[in-house]
Design a protein around this motif. Structure first.
Motif, PDB file in Angstrom:
ATOM      1  N   ILE A 173      14.480   6.016   9.003  1.00  0.00           N
ATOM      2  CA  ILE A 173      13.228   5.263   9.108  1.00  0.00           C
ATOM      3  C   ILE A 173      12.540   5.086   7.754  1.00  0.00           C
ATOM      4  O   ILE A 173      12.388   6.031   6.993  1.00  0.00           O
ATOM      5  N   THR A 174      12.125   3.859   7.478  1.00  0.00           N
ATOM      6  CA  THR A 174      11.236   3.577   6.356  1.00  0.00           C
ATOM      7  C   THR A 174      10.000   2.858   6.900  1.00  0.00           C
ATOM      8  O   THR A 174      10.114   1.983   7.771  1.00  0.00           O
ATOM      9  N   ILE A 175       8.845   3.246   6.401  1.00  0.00           N
ATOM     10  CA  ILE A 175       7.597   2.590   6.761  1.00  0.00           C
ATOM     11  C   ILE A 175       7.082   1.843   5.528  1.00  0.00           C
ATOM     12  O   ILE A 175       6.995   2.409   4.445  1.00  0.00           O
ATOM     13  N   THR A 176       6.764   0.582   5.703  1.00  0.00           N
ATOM     14  CA  THR A 176       6.146  -0.219   4.647  1.00  0.00           C
ATOM     15  C   THR A 176       4.814  -0.727   5.176  1.00  0.00           C
ATOM     16  O   THR A 176       4.760  -1.283   6.279  1.00  0.00           O
ATOM     17  N   ILE A 177       3.756  -0.537   4.390  1.00  0.00           N
ATOM     18  CA  ILE A 177       2.435  -0.988   4.808  1.00  0.00           C
ATOM     19  C   ILE A 177       1.873  -1.928   3.750  1.00  0.00           C
ATOM     20  O   ILE A 177       1.822  -1.608   2.559  1.00  0.00           O
ATOM     21  N   PHE A 178       1.478  -3.127   4.201  1.00  0.00           N
ATOM     22  CA  PHE A 178       0.844  -4.113   3.346  1.00  0.00           C
ATOM     23  C   PHE A 178      -0.640  -4.248   3.694  1.00  0.00           C
ATOM     24  O   PHE A 178      -1.030  -4.006   4.840  1.00  0.00           O
ATOM     25  N   ARG A 179      -1.426  -4.670   2.703  1.00  0.00           N
ATOM     26  CA  ARG A 179      -2.833  -4.986   2.954  1.00  0.00           C
ATOM     27  C   ARG A 179      -3.092  -6.427   2.547  1.00  0.00           C
ATOM     28  O   ARG A 179      -2.588  -6.898   1.534  1.00  0.00           O
ATOM     29  N   ASN A 180      -3.878  -7.118   3.371  1.00  0.00           N
ATOM     30  CA  ASN A 180      -4.245  -8.501   3.077  1.00  0.00           C
ATOM     31  C   ASN A 180      -5.482  -8.500   2.168  1.00  0.00           C
ATOM     32  O   ASN A 180      -6.548  -8.036   2.563  1.00  0.00           O
ATOM     33  N   ASP A 181      -5.327  -9.025   0.968  1.00  0.00           N
ATOM     34  CA  ASP A 181      -6.429  -9.062   0.006  1.00  0.00           C
ATOM     35  C   ASP A 181      -7.115 -10.414  -0.063  1.00  0.00           C
ATOM     36  O   ASP A 181      -8.063 -10.586  -0.827  1.00  0.00           O
ATOM     37  N   ALA A 182      -6.609 -11.381   0.691  1.00  0.00           N
ATOM     38  CA  ALA A 182      -7.197 -12.729   0.614  1.00  0.00           C
ATOM     39  C   ALA A 182      -8.521 -12.789   1.368  1.00  0.00           C
ATOM     40  O   ALA A 182      -8.700 -12.122   2.360  1.00  0.00           O
ATOM     41  N   ILE A 203       0.836  -1.211   0.000  1.00  0.00           N
ATOM     42  CA  ILE A 203       0.000   0.000   0.000  1.00  0.00           C
ATOM     43  C   ILE A 203       0.867   1.257   0.000  1.00  0.00           C
ATOM     44  O   ILE A 203       0.585   2.235  -0.680  1.00  0.00           O
ATOM     45  N   LYS A 204       1.940   1.223   0.783  1.00  0.00           N
ATOM     46  CA  LYS A 204       2.773   2.425   0.921  1.00  0.00           C
ATOM     47  C   LYS A 204       4.166   2.024   1.361  1.00  0.00           C
ATOM     48  O   LYS A 204       4.344   1.137   2.201  1.00  0.00           O
ATOM     49  N   GLN A 205       5.169   2.700   0.795  1.00  0.00           N
ATOM     50  CA  GLN A 205       6.546   2.571   1.275  1.00  0.00           C
ATOM     51  C   GLN A 205       7.125   3.975   1.255  1.00  0.00           C
ATOM     52  O   GLN A 205       7.182   4.605   0.203  1.00  0.00           O
ATOM     53  N   GLN A 206       7.492   4.465   2.425  1.00  0.00           N
ATOM     54  CA  GLN A 206       7.893   5.865   2.545  1.00  0.00           C
ATOM     55  C   GLN A 206       9.073   5.993   3.493  1.00  0.00           C
ATOM     56  O   GLN A 206       9.074   5.407   4.578  1.00  0.00           O
ATOM     57  N   LYS A 207      10.059   6.803   3.080  1.00  0.00           N
ATOM     58  CA  LYS A 207      11.201   7.097   3.956  1.00  0.00           C
ATOM     59  C   LYS A 207      10.900   8.343   4.772  1.00  0.00           C
ATOM     60  O   LYS A 207      10.304   9.301   4.272  1.00  0.00           O
ATOM     61  N   TYR A 208      11.321   8.314   6.025  1.00  0.00           N
ATOM     62  CA  TYR A 208      11.187   9.471   6.919  1.00  0.00           C
ATOM     63  C   TYR A 208      12.550   9.741   7.548  1.00  0.00           C
ATOM     64  O   TYR A 208      13.129   8.866   8.184  1.00  0.00           O
ATOM     65  N   GLY A 209      13.063  10.950   7.343  1.00  0.00           N
ATOM     66  CA  GLY A 209      14.341  11.308   7.953  1.00  0.00           C
ATOM     67  C   GLY A 209      15.483  10.459   7.418  1.00  0.00           C
ATOM     68  O   GLY A 209      15.426   9.914   6.318  1.00  0.00           O
ATOM     69  N   GLY A 210      16.518  10.335   8.233  1.00  0.00           N
ATOM     70  CA  GLY A 210      17.724   9.661   7.780  1.00  0.00           C
ATOM     71  C   GLY A 210      17.740   8.166   7.950  1.00  0.00           C
ATOM     72  O   GLY A 210      18.588   7.490   7.380  1.00  0.00           O
TER      73      GLY A 210
END
Length: 195
Positions: free
Chosen positions: A186-195, A177-184
């Motif tokens: 941190i990276t946030i990755t968000i997955f969604r379950n479609d099953a 759903i989203k992959q975003q870097k924050y600052g020097g």
């Protein structure tokens, strides 16, 4: 997150029912609180508010992410951490907000906690993965979460990790759903379950 004059970290709930309430941080350098900026940005993607639902926080630290989810409308959740200090702080924070009945708290390894949740037949709408960066077996945890079938349809998995860790969907049931870097760092990755 802000630093007081003494250098200790204070945190607060960003939005929802408990907006502005202060939370205790876990003392020491082993726990890294998620910043307000990151919390706000990621909950805007995942919610920003929820109409009920259950969450599982596998590396809960102070409990701040799970408390944010409750403040924004989740009805119930489980918080897990291996550290006795963290478990103590989680209990303090939940008690301060009268959230003991909306949560269960366990001192356990993340993989054991997943197995225990599966044996109980629990299914979640949000799973939070924010382990110590160098010790996070994200691939193993994601594999276990999917294989145990503990996600409701549309459930989100929040992963906080450093820039050097690359997370891609490992299963056809998970979409990125989203992959975003924050600052020097941190990276946030968000997955969604479609099953």
């Amino acid at each position: 997150m802000s630093n007081s004059a003494k250098g200790s970290v204070t945190m607060r709930v960003i939005a929802g029912q408990y907006k502005g309430r202060q939370l205790k941080a876990v003392p020491g350098k082993n726990t890294r609180p998620t910043t307000d900026k990151v919390k706000e940005a990621t909950f805007q993607i995942m919610g920003p508010y929820f109409e009920g639902g259950k969450f599982l926080d596998l590396f809960a630290g102070s409990g701040a992410l799970g408390i944010e989810a409750l403040s924004r409308g989740m009805e119930w959740g489980i918080m897990v951490d291996k550290s006795p200090k963290a478990i103590h702080i989680i209990h303090d924070n939940l008690k301060a907000l009268s959230l003991e009945k909306e949560t269960e708290v366990f001192r356990a390894d993340a993989f054991r906690a997943l197995q225990a949740a599966s044996k109980r037949g629990l299914r979640f709408d949000l799973i939070l993965l924010d382990p110590p960066y160098a010790k996070g077996d994200y691939e193993g945890l994601l594999n276990e979460i999917v294989s145990l079938e503990i996600l409701n349809k549309g459930a989100m998995i929040y992963c906080e990790h450093d820039h050097s860790t690359v997370l891609n969907p490992l299963h056809k049931s998970l979409s990125l759903i989203k992959q975003q870097k924050y600052g020097g760092t941190i990276t946030i990755t968000i997955f969604r379950n479609d099953a």
